[in-house]
Design a protein around this motif. Structure first.
Motif, mmCIF file in Angstrom:
data_model
loop_
_atom_site.group_PDB
_atom_site.id
_atom_site.type_symbol
_atom_site.label_atom_id
_atom_site.label_comp_id
_atom_site.label_asym_id
_atom_site.label_seq_id
_atom_site.Cartn_x
_atom_site.Cartn_y
_atom_site.Cartn_z
ATOM 1 N N SER A 133 -10.170 6.993 1.305
ATOM 2 C CA SER A 133 -9.705 8.291 1.789
ATOM 3 C C SER A 133 -9.314 8.133 3.251
ATOM 4 N N VAL A 134 -8.083 8.532 3.598
ATOM 5 C CA VAL A 134 -7.639 8.425 4.987
ATOM 6 C C VAL A 134 -7.742 9.764 5.714
ATOM 7 N N MET A 135 -7.786 10.827 4.950
ATOM 8 C CA MET A 135 -8.002 12.176 5.472
ATOM 9 C C MET A 135 -8.272 13.071 4.276
ATOM 10 N N GLN A 136 -8.726 14.272 4.517
ATOM 11 C CA GLN A 136 -9.001 15.156 3.395
ATOM 12 C C GLN A 136 -7.720 15.411 2.612
ATOM 13 N N GLY A 137 -7.773 15.115 1.345
ATOM 14 C CA GLY A 137 -6.632 15.358 0.474
ATOM 15 C C GLY A 137 -5.629 14.221 0.406
ATOM 16 N N ALA A 138 -5.901 13.081 1.073
ATOM 17 C CA ALA A 138 -4.976 11.942 1.032
ATOM 18 C C ALA A 138 -5.763 10.646 0.873
ATOM 19 N N SER A 139 -5.257 9.780 0.001
ATOM 20 C CA SER A 139 -5.911 8.498 -0.259
ATOM 21 C C SER A 139 -4.912 7.365 -0.140
ATOM 22 N N GLU A 140 -5.395 6.223 0.356
ATOM 23 C CA GLU A 140 -4.587 5.014 0.394
ATOM 24 C C GLU A 140 -4.962 4.153 -0.800
ATOM 25 N N ILE A 141 -3.958 3.605 -1.443
ATOM 26 C CA ILE A 141 -4.145 2.613 -2.494
ATOM 27 C C ILE A 141 -3.544 1.328 -1.948
ATOM 28 N N ILE A 142 -4.299 0.241 -1.993
ATOM 29 C CA ILE A 142 -3.790 -1.045 -1.537
ATOM 30 C C ILE A 142 -3.965 -2.081 -2.633
ATOM 31 N N ALA A 143 -2.917 -2.861 -2.839
ATOM 32 C CA ALA A 143 -2.945 -3.991 -3.761
ATOM 33 C C ALA A 143 -2.820 -5.242 -2.901
ATOM 34 N N TYR A 144 -3.648 -6.259 -3.188
ATOM 35 C CA TYR A 144 -3.541 -7.489 -2.411
ATOM 36 C C TYR A 144 -3.905 -8.680 -3.272
ATOM 37 N N GLY A 145 -3.430 -9.835 -2.863
ATOM 38 C CA GLY A 145 -3.707 -11.059 -3.585
ATOM 39 C C GLY A 145 -3.164 -12.247 -2.809
ATOM 40 N N THR A 146 -3.159 -13.406 -3.460
ATOM 41 C CA THR A 146 -2.659 -14.627 -2.846
ATOM 42 C C THR A 146 -1.344 -15.028 -3.518
ATOM 43 N N ALA A 147 -0.297 -15.124 -2.710
ATOM 44 C CA ALA A 147 1.007 -15.564 -3.214
ATOM 45 C C ALA A 147 0.973 -17.081 -3.371
ATOM 46 N N VAL A 148 1.494 -17.568 -4.511
ATOM 47 C CA VAL A 148 1.504 -19.001 -4.779
ATOM 48 C C VAL A 148 2.837 -19.414 -5.402
ATOM 49 N N TRP A 149 3.098 -20.729 -5.341
ATOM 50 C CA TRP A 149 4.173 -21.325 -6.128
ATOM 51 C C TRP A 149 3.475 -22.163 -7.188
ATOM 52 N N ALA A 150 3.769 -21.887 -8.457
ATOM 53 C CA ALA A 150 3.129 -22.589 -9.555
ATOM 54 C C ALA A 150 4.181 -23.135 -10.514
ATOM 55 N N GLU A 151 3.816 -24.242 -11.180
ATOM 56 C CA GLU A 151 4.697 -24.858 -12.176
ATOM 57 C C GLU A 151 3.888 -25.130 -13.434
ATOM 58 N N THR A 152 4.565 -25.116 -14.575
ATOM 59 C CA THR A 152 3.883 -25.415 -15.830
ATOM 60 C C THR A 152 3.579 -26.912 -15.894
ATOM 61 N N PHE A 153 2.561 -27.251 -16.687
ATOM 62 C CA PHE A 153 2.176 -28.667 -16.841
ATOM 63 C C PHE A 153 3.283 -29.427 -17.515
ATOM 64 N N ALA A 210 2.036 0.463 -4.952
ATOM 65 C CA ALA A 210 1.350 -0.552 -4.152
ATOM 66 C C ALA A 210 1.587 -1.946 -4.730
ATOM 67 N N ILE A 211 1.510 -2.085 -6.041
ATOM 68 C CA ILE A 211 1.737 -3.384 -6.689
ATOM 69 C C ILE A 211 3.182 -3.828 -6.490
ATOM 70 N N GLU A 212 4.137 -2.912 -6.651
ATOM 71 C CA GLU A 212 5.547 -3.249 -6.450
ATOM 72 C C GLU A 212 5.795 -3.733 -5.026
ATOM 73 N N ARG A 213 5.192 -3.085 -4.038
ATOM 74 C CA ARG A 213 5.367 -3.496 -2.640
ATOM 75 C C ARG A 213 4.746 -4.858 -2.383
ATOM 76 N N MET A 214 3.618 -5.144 -3.020
ATOM 77 C CA MET A 214 2.980 -6.451 -2.898
ATOM 78 C C MET A 214 3.883 -7.529 -3.492
ATOM 79 N N ILE A 215 4.471 -7.252 -4.646
ATOM 80 C CA ILE A 215 5.361 -8.212 -5.303
ATOM 81 C C ILE A 215 6.578 -8.506 -4.430
ATOM 82 N N ILE A 216 7.157 -7.478 -3.825
ATOM 83 C CA ILE A 216 8.313 -7.678 -2.939
ATOM 84 C C ILE A 216 7.945 -8.614 -1.790
ATOM 85 N N SER A 269 0.830 -1.204 0.000
ATOM 86 C CA SER A 269 0.000 0.000 0.000
ATOM 87 C C SER A 269 0.860 1.248 0.000
ATOM 88 N N THR A 270 0.205 2.343 -0.304
ATOM 89 C CA THR A 270 0.827 3.660 -0.233
ATOM 90 C C THR A 270 -0.276 4.673 0.035
#
Length: 106
Positions: free
Chosen positions: A86-106, A61-67, A24-25
């Motif tokens: 909105s976290v306060m007037q004039g400021a917004s939070e952007i959050i990226a989220y998902g599920t981290a996985v280990w995947a392999e090709t078939f 936000a996406i870069e921080r999620m990837i890290i 997030s940021t």
């Protein structure tokens, strides 16, 4: 790092779910850009200053999620989402989220 909004990775088998990852940021408006944006509301059209600011915030936000996923040993993130609030007037939070996985090709 593959990042997808889908719950699956076509052509890949998810071997391990590693858990939730997020990044997030908080961005605030710049007074100079805010004045220009205010003038733009009079004549109409896209407020490019805000568009650029939010694009940069989403990318951070996406870069921080990837890290976080890389630190868990993931090679992909599935079910990625973006949200903002909105976290306060004039400021917004952007959050990226998902599920981290280990995947392999078939």
């Amino acid at each position: 790092m593959m990042v997808v909004t889908a719950d699956t990775l076509p052509g890949w088998e998810i071997k391990e779910l590693l858990g939730l990852v997020k990044g997030s940021t908080v961005q605030s408006k710049h007074i100079g850009k805010d004045l220009m944006a205010g003038l733009k509301t009079i004549v109409g059209g896209e407020i490019k200053e805000y568009t650029d600011m939010l694009n940069e915030a989403r990318q951070k936000a996406i870069e921080r999620m990837i890290i976080e996923a890389e630190e868990m040993g993931a090679n992909a993130i599935i079910a990625m989402r973006l949200e903002t609030c909105s976290v306060m007037q004039g400021a917004s939070e952007i959050i990226a989220y998902g599920t981290a996985v280990w995947a392999e090709t078939f």
